[in-house]
Write a protein that holds these residues in place. Structure first.
Motif, PDB file in Angstrom:
ATOM      1  N   VAL A 188      17.191  -0.864 -38.513  1.00 34.56           N
ATOM      2  CA  VAL A 188      16.432  -0.695 -37.150  1.00 34.56           C
ATOM      3  C   VAL A 188      16.346   0.771 -36.977  1.00 34.56           C
ATOM      4  CG1 VAL A 188      17.010  -1.138 -34.721  1.00 34.56           C
ATOM      5  CG2 VAL A 188      17.737  -2.825 -36.220  1.00 34.56           C
TER       6      VAL A 188
ATOM      7  N   PRO B 291      11.614   0.494 -39.159  1.00 32.69           N
ATOM      8  CA  PRO B 291      12.579   0.956 -38.456  1.00 32.69           C
ATOM      9  C   PRO B 291      12.077   1.830 -37.427  1.00 32.69           C
ATOM     10  CG  PRO B 291      13.227   1.290 -40.594  1.00 32.69           C
ATOM     11  CD  PRO B 291      11.980   1.073 -40.429  1.00 32.69           C
TER      12      PRO B 291
ATOM     13  N   CYS C 244      21.683   1.207 -39.207  1.00 28.45           N
ATOM     14  CA  CYS C 244      21.015   2.354 -39.445  1.00 28.45           C
ATOM     15  C   CYS C 244      21.225   2.959 -40.775  1.00 28.45           C
ATOM     16  CB  CYS C 244      21.795   3.365 -38.488  1.00 28.45           C
ATOM     17  SG  CYS C 244      21.970   3.065 -36.769  1.00 28.45           S
TER      18      CYS C 244
ATOM     19  N   GLU D 130      16.345  -2.674 -29.412  1.00 25.31           N
ATOM     20  CA  GLU D 130      15.606  -2.992 -30.305  1.00 25.31           C
ATOM     21  C   GLU D 130      16.400  -4.025 -31.496  1.00 25.31           C
ATOM     22  OE1 GLU D 130      11.865  -3.586 -32.514  1.00 25.31           O
ATOM     23  OE2 GLU D 130      12.449  -2.875 -30.629  1.00 25.31           O
ATOM     24  N   ALA D 131      17.603  -3.757 -31.791  1.00 25.94           N
ATOM     25  CA  ALA D 131      18.331  -4.616 -32.334  1.00 25.94           C
ATOM     26  C   ALA D 131      18.571  -5.856 -31.926  1.00 25.94           C
ATOM     27  CB  ALA D 131      19.767  -4.076 -32.767  1.00 25.94           C
ATOM     28  N   GLU D 132      18.847  -6.113 -30.498  1.00 27.02           N
ATOM     29  CA  GLU D 132      19.064  -7.301 -29.975  1.00 27.02           C
ATOM     30  C   GLU D 132      17.911  -8.034 -29.847  1.00 27.02           C
ATOM     31  OE1 GLU D 132      20.238  -5.910 -26.001  1.00 27.02           O
ATOM     32  OE2 GLU D 132      22.315  -5.998 -26.354  1.00 27.02           O
TER      33      GLU D 132
ATOM     34  N   VAL E 216      24.237  -3.803 -35.611  1.00 27.93           N
ATOM     35  CA  VAL E 216      23.021  -2.918 -35.809  1.00 27.93           C
ATOM     36  C   VAL E 216      23.099  -2.223 -36.976  1.00 27.93           C
ATOM     37  CG1 VAL E 216      21.976  -0.877 -34.420  1.00 27.93           C
ATOM     38  CG2 VAL E 216      23.338  -2.656 -33.267  1.00 27.93           C
TER      39      VAL E 216
ATOM     40  N   VAL F 107      17.774   1.976 -29.969  1.00 27.65           N
ATOM     41  CA  VAL F 107      18.253   1.248 -30.962  1.00 27.65           C
ATOM     42  C   VAL F 107      18.749  -0.139 -30.737  1.00 27.65           C
ATOM     43  CG1 VAL F 107      19.587   1.031 -33.075  1.00 27.65           C
ATOM     44  CG2 VAL F 107      18.323   3.093 -32.593  1.00 27.65           C
TER      45      VAL F 107
ATOM     46  N   ARG G 270      15.344  -8.051 -32.404  1.00 25.96           N
ATOM     47  CA  ARG G 270      15.271  -8.381 -33.925  1.00 25.96           C
ATOM     48  C   ARG G 270      16.043  -9.103 -34.306  1.00 25.96           C
ATOM     49  NH1 ARG G 270      13.418  -2.776 -37.153  1.00 25.96           N
ATOM     50  NH2 ARG G 270      11.686  -2.022 -35.736  1.00 25.96           N
TER      51      ARG G 270
ATOM     52  N   CYS H  69      28.120  -1.617 -35.610  1.00 25.65           N
ATOM     53  CA  CYS H  69      27.320  -1.001 -36.143  1.00 25.65           C
ATOM     54  C   CYS H  69      27.480  -0.561 -37.572  1.00 25.65           C
ATOM     55  CB  CYS H  69      26.680   0.305 -35.306  1.00 25.65           C
ATOM     56  SG  CYS H  69      25.375   1.171 -36.128  1.00 25.65           S
TER      57      CYS H  69
END
Length: 533
Positions: free
Chosen positions: A239, A270, A32, A20-22, A30, A17, A24, A67
């Motif tokens: 995400v 996500p 969730c 992937e967040a970095e 982040v 995650v 996107r 987050c």
């Protein structure tokens, strides 16, 4: 990115995650997400919808990465049916938003949604779950999603084309937005006309009302679910969000949403593990008003928050598990305490240690714990035998483990007491005899009388370990065996017969709580009286 050396499923998802967040949205928190519908009791299966992203979000925070865990309350969903135990007259509210339906009879809450949200909110606080709650009623009625709604309506032909891939029948006119009637508040409406240029929308309702509104200004309706969910993924930049197994069949909201989020809303689906069923064992005395399955608050009545967290942390989302409300809760607690000892002694495997740490603490700090954790099965036996008498309970705990106040054994003691009171049938409760069973005592033979004398003589070692050695050792002594003799089939049969005799003399039944605990609770003088020595 901070890598984790732990090998549990939470750490692996957190790695994925964060990465992937970095990719996107670099530099942003982040995101969730979870979603719950307060249409009725929010049960322990629904709790997995929250605990899965909570554990991942909490791991991300532990690594120092910002987050946010969004929890969408789907309280703008329609009221679908009147559950058992509620006045049938509530049927007049079917089709209204959950926040427009009166709370069940006797409730102190403002509406149906708030009534069912309240116990879940309290449970999440006790469980240490940090989240940002979002009311979908508020989001829709204040126009938060207005541009997204207009976009979805403009793209209705494209949306319909995606949905048609999974339909067995084609619909005549598809419209992704459902107005709530301005007169009766229900969604029994049908859009009869729409002008893309002016956004004028005409609808009629089964109640006979109809009107024309400007969708660009209308805030009394919502996108249909299969469009609403991907819209929110894009709007919130989610995400990570899990989903139940029911969302993963062809044509389901997860599958369809995965296509619509990019094609229509310009977002991305996500990372989303599918989570499995959470089962229940033992449901005696569950309130009918709560439906046919227990809710998190019910579990927290009989087990401490770290233990409930541990059940969700130690299993991968795709693995099903059961939560015990019956005798299995004692075995569960034995397993939990054994893990605690392994952790304290440095013997726990990495995944075990990770699950334990996620259970007893969050990124914000440790959860409340019992200062002096006596085994749950022992506390349950004490609660059963003493019927909750504080003075007797303190006496037993002092003899057992040098505990001077009940607070030292809380909250575990209170959980065990509630389990005994609420989940053990009356015919299984323990009632210690007031007077000796003279008839039974008179019928005993010499060997049985001798076994009782040996028991009485050994009561001087007044500890749980000493009493355990004693009750297992009496049949060994009678057989001329040493105290450390291996248990042969003959010895096991003799021990069972001796135990059955003690139970009959002490509680009038063939079985009962573990004998060492029972003896400790009854007291040496009373034991001697009841066994006739």
């Amino acid at each position: 990115m901070v890598e984790s050396g732990e090998t549990d499923w939470v750490s692996r998802f957190a790695d994925e995650v964060i990465s992937e967040a970095e990719r996107r949205a670099p530099g942003k928190p982040v995101v969730c997400a979870s979603g719950l519908s307060p249409s009725g009791p929010i049960h322990l299966g629904n709790l997995r919808e929250v605990m899965t992203p909570h554990l991942v979000a909490d791991e991300i925070r532990r690594r120092g990465v910002e987050c946010v865990h969004l929890l969408s309350w789907d309280d703008y969903d329609r009221f679908r049916r009147v559950p058992a135990g509620v006045d049938p007259s509530w049927a007049e509210h079917i089709g209204k938003p959950l926040t427009s339906v009166p709370a069940p009879p006797g409730s102190t809450h403002a509406n149906w949604a708030e009534h069912f949200k309240a116990p879940m909110i309290a449970a999440l606080e006790e469980l240490g779950v940090e989240y940002l709650g979002i009311s979908q009623t508020e989001q829709y009625t204040k126009g938060t999603y207005r541009e997204q709604i207009l976009l979805a309506v403009r793209e209705r032909v494209r949306i319909d084309a995606v949905l048609s891939r999974y339909r067995s029948k084609q619909v005549e006119e598809y419209f992704p937005y459902k107005p709530y009637c301005d007169l009766c508040e229900r969604d029994l409406t049908r859009v009869t006309a729409y002008d893309d240029a002016t956004t004028e929308l005409a609808y009629t309702c089964e109640c006979g009302f109809g009107e024309t509104v400007r969708l660009a200004e209308h805030d009394r309706g919502k996108l249909v679910w299969k469009v609403d969910w991907p819209m929110r993924w894009a709007y919130e930049g989610v995400v990570f969000e899990p989903s139940g197994v029911d969302h993963h069949s062809p044509g389901s909201a997860w599958i369809v949403g995965g296509q619509l989020v990019g094609e229509v809303f310009g977002g991305q689906q996500p990372i989303g593990p599918m989570y499995a069923f959470v089962g229940i064992t033992g449901m005696a005395k569950m309130s009918s008003s709560k439906g046919d399955v227990p809710i998190p608050a019910d579990a927290l009545e009989i087990m401490e928050a770290p233990v409930l967290r541990w059940l969700y942390a130690r299993r991968k989302p795709a693995q099903s598990f059961k939560i015990a409300f019956d005798q299995e809760i004692q075995r569960l607690y034995d397993e939990w305490d054994a893990l605690g000892r392994k952790v304290a002694e440095g013997r726990a495997q990495p995944a075990e240690l990770a699950a334990y740490n996620r259970a007893v603490s969050t990124a914000a700090g440790p959860l409340p714990a019992t200062p002096h954790p006596v085994p749950y099965r022992t506390l349950a036996s004490i609660a059963d035998i003493t019927t909750g008498d504080a003075e007797q309970t303190v006496r037993i705990l002092r003899d057992l483990d040098a505990i001077e106040t009940l607070d030292e054994a809380r909250p575990r003691l209170d959980r065990a007491q509630r389990w005994i009171d609420g989940h053990v049938p009356a015919d299984q409760r323990t009632r210690v005899r007031e007077e000796p069973d003279e008839e039974l005592l008179d019928s005993l033979g010499p060997a049985e009388r001798e076994s009782l004398r040996l028991l009485a003589d050994g009561l001087d070692d007044w500890s749980l370990a000493g009493l355990t050695t004693l009750v297992y050792g009496v049949p060994k002594l009678q057989a001329g065996l040493p105290a450390d003799a291996e248990a042969s089939p003959e010895l096991k049969a003799a021990q069972r017969a001796f135990f059955a005799l003690l139970y009959k003399l002490l509680v009038g039944r063939d079985t009962g709580p573990r004998l060492p605990t029972l003896l400790l609770a009854v007291g040496a003088d009373r034991v001697r009286k009841l066994v006739g020595v």
